[in-house]
Write an enzyme that holds these catalytic residues in place. Structure first.
Site, PDB file in Angstrom:
ATOM      1  N   LYS A 243      -8.483  -6.682  -1.635  1.00  0.00           N
ATOM      2  CA  LYS A 243      -8.255  -7.870  -2.473  1.00  0.00           C
ATOM      3  C   LYS A 243      -7.847  -8.993  -1.524  1.00  0.00           C
ATOM      4  O   LYS A 243      -6.784  -9.620  -1.665  1.00  0.00           O
ATOM      5  CB  LYS A 243      -7.163  -7.596  -3.520  1.00  0.00           C
ATOM      6  CG  LYS A 243      -7.631  -6.767  -4.703  1.00  0.00           C
ATOM      7  CD  LYS A 243      -8.681  -7.460  -5.568  1.00  0.00           C
ATOM      8  CE  LYS A 243      -8.075  -8.542  -6.427  1.00  0.00           C
ATOM      9  NZ  LYS A 243      -9.115  -9.244  -7.227  1.00  0.00           N
TER      10      LYS A 243
ATOM     11  N   ASP B 223     -10.754   8.616  -7.672  1.00  0.00           N
ATOM     12  CA  ASP B 223     -10.703   9.286  -8.981  1.00  0.00           C
ATOM     13  C   ASP B 223     -11.745   8.685  -9.922  1.00  0.00           C
ATOM     14  O   ASP B 223     -12.350   9.402 -10.724  1.00  0.00           O
ATOM     15  CB  ASP B 223      -9.301   9.153  -9.612  1.00  0.00           C
ATOM     16  CG  ASP B 223      -8.354  10.263  -9.158  1.00  0.00           C
ATOM     17  OD1 ASP B 223      -8.471  10.712  -8.007  1.00  0.00           O
ATOM     18  OD2 ASP B 223      -7.486  10.679  -9.955  1.00  0.00           O
TER      19      ASP B 223
ATOM     20  N   ASP C  59     -11.861  -4.910  -7.430  1.00  0.00           N
ATOM     21  CA  ASP C  59     -12.167  -4.948  -8.868  1.00  0.00           C
ATOM     22  C   ASP C  59     -13.682  -4.910  -9.096  1.00  0.00           C
ATOM     23  O   ASP C  59     -14.193  -4.106  -9.890  1.00  0.00           O
ATOM     24  CB  ASP C  59     -11.508  -6.153  -9.559  1.00  0.00           C
ATOM     25  CG  ASP C  59     -11.504  -7.427  -8.712  1.00  0.00           C
ATOM     26  OD1 ASP C  59     -12.109  -7.418  -7.626  1.00  0.00           O
ATOM     27  OD2 ASP C  59     -10.918  -8.438  -9.148  1.00  0.00           O
TER      28      ASP C  59
ATOM     29  N   TYR D 125       1.760   2.724  -0.678  1.00  0.00           N
ATOM     30  CA  TYR D 125       2.559   3.951  -0.781  1.00  0.00           C
ATOM     31  C   TYR D 125       3.592   4.088   0.343  1.00  0.00           C
ATOM     32  O   TYR D 125       4.466   4.945   0.275  1.00  0.00           O
ATOM     33  CB  TYR D 125       1.655   5.188  -0.804  1.00  0.00           C
ATOM     34  CG  TYR D 125       0.894   5.398  -2.102  1.00  0.00           C
ATOM     35  CD1 TYR D 125       1.209   4.692  -3.260  1.00  0.00           C
ATOM     36  CD2 TYR D 125      -0.137   6.325  -2.178  1.00  0.00           C
ATOM     37  CE1 TYR D 125       0.511   4.889  -4.443  1.00  0.00           C
ATOM     38  CE2 TYR D 125      -0.842   6.534  -3.353  1.00  0.00           C
ATOM     39  CZ  TYR D 125      -0.517   5.812  -4.480  1.00  0.00           C
ATOM     40  OH  TYR D 125      -1.204   6.019  -5.653  1.00  0.00           O
TER      41      TYR D 125
ATOM     42  N   ASP E  58      -6.821   5.821  -3.585  1.00  0.00           N
ATOM     43  CA  ASP E  58      -6.404   6.840  -4.543  1.00  0.00           C
ATOM     44  C   ASP E  58      -7.089   6.590  -5.885  1.00  0.00           C
ATOM     45  O   ASP E  58      -7.662   7.492  -6.510  1.00  0.00           O
ATOM     46  CB  ASP E  58      -4.876   6.754  -4.680  1.00  0.00           C
ATOM     47  CG  ASP E  58      -4.259   8.016  -5.239  1.00  0.00           C
ATOM     48  OD1 ASP E  58      -4.984   9.005  -5.420  1.00  0.00           O
ATOM     49  OD2 ASP E  58      -3.038   8.020  -5.493  1.00  0.00           O
TER      50      ASP E  58
END
Ligand code: NAD
Length: 349
Positions: free
Chosen positions: A188, A248, A220, A134, A244
Site C-alpha cells: 500500500k 488465505d 486491495d 506483526y 497472511d
C-alpha cells in the site's frame, strides 16, 4: 527432525502425514529420525508456556521441523491476544524470514471460481515473516482509551525477502496464463511510508534479476485480481500481515485452507506447517483435509535435499485427488475422512 503435532486437528493430520512420509521412505536412500515435542495451546494450558526452552533448542538443533497447527481461542494472554500460538516465537527465534506459501489448483478439486482447469492457478506468496505489522506483537502501546501497533521494515529484511522471491521465480515456469516469470510486489505504497520503502527496495533488488519481470501492485486491487485473474500471478512478495491475508484468500480459490502448505525458511533453519490453524470447529471428527500438512512435509523433504521424494509425494496427492480417492466438500473438509485421505496418498506411493 522435530515433529510438533499441535492442537485441534493437528494430531490427526500429522498422523496421516507421518504415514505418507513412512511410505515415501520405503526403498529410498534416506530415513527420517523423528523427535516428538509438545508445543502450542495444550502445552500452555499444562505448563504456562506455549514452547519450552527444551523444545526450542531441539528445533534449533534439528535439520528441519514439521509442525502441526496450534492455537486455541480460549487460551489467551492478559492483553487479549492468543497465548498458545508459536509464529512469533519460532519465526523470529529460528530467523525463518521467508514464509513460502504455494497456491495451486490440483486436478479433481473444484475451485470456488468457475471454469478453471487444473493448473490455472499456480502462484506462490512469499510473505516476509519476521518484520512488518506483526513485529508489533506483544509490543504495541495499550491504554484504556487507545492502542497503537507499529509496522517495522528494515533494509536487510526487505532485501532478503525480495531476493528470495526473485530466486524462487527463477526456478519456476512463470505465470500459468502467459508463461512470464514475474515477481509482484504487493503493498500500500500509495498510503504508508513503510510500504513505499518496501517498494523502493524491491525495485532496487529487481535490477539484479533482469530475467524476471518485476511489477508493483496495491494490495486491495491485488485481492480482486487474485479472484478475477489468478492465472497472471507467478510469485508475489509482500509484508507479513498482507501475506497472511492474501495467501488465505488464495486458499479459498483452490479448495480451501486444507490445500495450502507452507515452509518458513531461514538461511540455516526452517520449519514446515500448513497455512491453516487448528480448526477447533472440526477437530476430532475425521473431517480435516490432511493435504496441506502432507504437502508441507514434501516441502520439508525438498529443503532437506530429497527433491525426488518430495515430487513423489506431490504427485501421489495429485493422483489421489484426480482419481477421486480424495474428494472435498465445498467447505474444504474431506468427504471420506482424514484417515482415508492419508491412506489414499500413502497407497499411491
Ligand atoms: P483455521 O485455519 O483454524 O480455520 C478456519 C476455517 O478453515 C475453519 O472453518 C476450519 O474448519 C477450516 N479449516 C482449516 N483447516 C482445515 C483443513 N485442514 N481441512 C478442512 N477445513 C479446514 O483458522 P481460525 O479458526 O481463525 O483459527 C483457529 C485457531 O488456529 C486459532 O487458535 C488460531 O490462532 C490458530 N491458528 C494457528 C495457525 C498456525 O498454527 N500456524 C495459523 C492460523 C491460525
Amino acid at each position: 527432525m522435530v515433529v510438533i503435532p499441535g492442537d485441534g486437528i493437528g494430531p490427526e493430520i500429522v498422523e496421516q502425514t507421518l504415514r505418507v512420509l513412512e511410505a515415501a521412505q520405503k526403498g529410498a536412500a534416506f530415513s527420517l529420525d523423528l523427535e516428538f515435542h509438545s508445543a502450542g495451546a495444550g502445552e500452555h494450558r499444562r505448563t504456562g508456556r506455549a514452547l519450552s526452552e527444551e523444545t526450542f533448542e531441539a528445533c534449533k538443533r534439528a535439520n528441519a521441523v514439521l509442525k502441526g497447527p496450534v492455537g486455541d481461542p480460549a487460551v489467551r494472554a492478559p492483553d487479549g491476544t492468543e497465548a498458545g500460538v508459536l509464529g512469533g516465537i519460532l519465526r523470529t527465534g529460528l530467523d525463518a524470514y521467508a514464509n513460502v506459501r504455494p497456491i495451486r489448483l490440483y486436478p479433481g478439486v473444484a475451485s470456488a471460481l468457475s471454469g478453471l482447469a487444473p493448473g490455472a492457478i499456480d502462484y506462490v506468496v512469499m510473505r516476509e515473516n519476521t518484520e512488518g505489522l506483526y513485529a508489533s506483537r506483544g509490543r504495541g502501546f495499550v491504554s484504556p482509551e487507545a492502542t497503537l501497533d507499529f509496522m517495522l521494515m528494515t533494509r536487510r529484511g526487505v532485501e532478503r525477502i525480495a531476493r528470495k522471491a526473485f530466486e524462487l521465480a527463477r526456478t519456476r515456469q512463470g505465470a500459468p496464463k502467459d508463461g512470464v516469470r514475474r515477481v509482484t510486489c504487493v503493498d500500500k505504497a500509495n498510503v504508508l511510508r513503510g510500504f513505499a520503502y518496501f517498494r523502493q527496495i524491491f525495485l532496487e533488488v529487481a535490477k539484479g534479476y533482469p530475467d524476471i519481470q518485476p511489477e508493483c501492485r496495491h494490495a486491495d486491487a491485488t485481492a480482486a485480481s487474485l479472484v478475477q485473474d489468478p492465472g497472471r500471478f507467478d510469485v508475489l512478495v509482500t509484508e507479513n500481515f498482507l501475506g497472511d491475508l492474501l495467501s488465505d484468500l488464495g486458499g479459498g480459490t483452490i479448495g480451501g485452507l486444507g490445500m495450502c502448505p507452507s515452509g518458513n525458511l531461514g538461511d540455516e533453519r526452517a520449519y514446515f506447517e500448513p497455512v491453516h490453524g487448528s480448526a477447533p470447529d472440526i477437530a476430532g471428527q475425521d473431517r480435516a483435509n490432511p493435504i496441506a500438512m502432507v504437502l508441507s512435509a514434501a516441502m520439508m523433504l525438498h529443503w532437506l535435499g530429497e527433491a525426488a521424494a518430495a515430487s513423489r509425494i506431490q504427485e501421489a496427492a495429485s493422483r489421489a485427488l484426480s482419481a477421486g480417492a480424495i474428494r472435498l466438500f465445498p467447505d474444504g473438509t474431506v468427504r471420506d475422512g482424514t484417515v482415508a485421505a492419508g491412506r489414499a496418498i500413502s497407497g499411491e506411493l
